[in-house]
Design a protein around this motif. Structure first.
Motif, PDB file in Angstrom:
ATOM      1  N   GLN A   1       0.732  -1.157   0.356  1.00 43.53           N
ATOM      2  CA  GLN A   1      -0.067   0.309  -0.205  1.00 43.53           C
ATOM      3  C   GLN A   1       0.688   1.425  -0.446  1.00 43.53           C
ATOM      4  O   GLN A   1       0.711   2.561  -0.908  1.00 43.53           O
TER       5      GLN A   1
ATOM      6  N   ALA B   1       2.338   1.852  -3.644  1.00 46.20           N
ATOM      7  CA  ALA B   1       0.811   2.165  -4.255  1.00 46.20           C
ATOM      8  C   ALA B   1       1.020   3.688  -4.344  1.00 46.20           C
ATOM      9  O   ALA B   1       0.774   4.595  -5.013  1.00 46.20           O
ATOM     10  N   TRP B   2       1.026   4.139  -2.748  1.00 40.98           N
ATOM     11  CA  TRP B   2       0.435   5.594  -2.889  1.00 40.98           C
ATOM     12  C   TRP B   2       1.885   6.406  -3.481  1.00 40.98           C
ATOM     13  O   TRP B   2       2.224   7.309  -3.968  1.00 40.98           O
TER      14      TRP B   2
ATOM     15  N   ASP C   1       3.944   5.563  -5.754  1.00 40.27           N
ATOM     16  CA  ASP C   1       4.204   5.830  -7.445  1.00 40.27           C
ATOM     17  C   ASP C   1       2.954   6.331  -7.704  1.00 40.27           C
ATOM     18  O   ASP C   1       2.945   7.558  -8.953  1.00 40.27           O
ATOM     19  N   LYS C   2       2.003   6.595  -7.142  1.00 36.91           N
ATOM     20  CA  LYS C   2       0.827   7.675  -7.742  1.00 36.91           C
ATOM     21  C   LYS C   2       1.132   8.700  -7.339  1.00 36.91           C
ATOM     22  O   LYS C   2       1.336   9.863  -7.978  1.00 36.91           O
TER      23      LYS C   2
END
Length: 137
Positions: free
Chosen positions: A34, A37-38, A40-41
C-alpha cells in the motif's frame, strides 16, 4: 529568456491519506504494498504535472521503510522532481506519518522512482530541463 515563477513547471506535489484497517497487516501497520502504491501515485502525479505528458513508471530505486505507519495516522506523501534526463524524471517520494491528535510528524519511508514521458503514440518524448533556481525579484 530566464524562467519566472509563472513559467517554471511545478516540481512538487503533496497528497494526504488516512490509514484504515484495510490498509494494514495483522500488526496494525501499513502494508508495504500500500505504501508503494501511494508512492508510485505521487511519483506519477509529480512527473505528469511537471512534464504535462503521459508518464509511466520505469523503475523504483531503493525504498527505505524506516518506521511503521499505524492505523489512524494521516500519511502525507510528497513527490519531488530531483533529476531530469531527456525523457526521464527521477522523483523522490517521502511518506510522513502524522498523529492527528498530537501533531507529531515522522518521516517513515523514502524512495526514488524513475518516470518516463510518452508522446501520443507511446514513445519516449523530451521533457523540460530542471531549472537551477528561480530568479528572485
Amino acid at each position: 529568456m530566464s524562467p519566472t515563477p509563472d513559467t517554471v513547471p511545478p516540481t512538487e506535489i503533496s497528497m494526504a491519506e488516512i490509514v484504515f484497517p484495510n490498509h494494514t497487516n495483522h500488526l496494525g501497520t501499513l502494508f508495504g504494498g500500500q505504501a508503494l502504491a501511494w508512492m508510485d501515485k505521487a511519483a506519477f502525479l509529480a512527473a505528469a504535472r511537471y512534464s504535462r505528458r503521459t508518464v509511466v513508471t520505469a523503475r523504483s530505486d531503493q525504498v527505505d521503510f524506516k518506521l511503521p505507519i499505524r492505523i489512524g495516522q494521516m500519511v502525507e506523501t510528497i513527490g519531488r522532481i530531483v533529476e531530469v534526463g531527456r525523457s526521464s524524471m527521477k522523483v523522490e517520494v517521502e511518506l510522513i506519518a502524522e498523529d492527528l491528535h498530537t501533531g507529531e510528524r515522522k518521516l517513515c519511508t523514502r524512495g526514488h522512482f524513475v518516470m518516463i514521458a510518452l508522446d501520443p503514440e507511446g514513445h519516449p518524448i523530451a521533457v523540460p530541463p530542471l531549472p537551477d533556481a528561480i530568479p528572485g525579484p
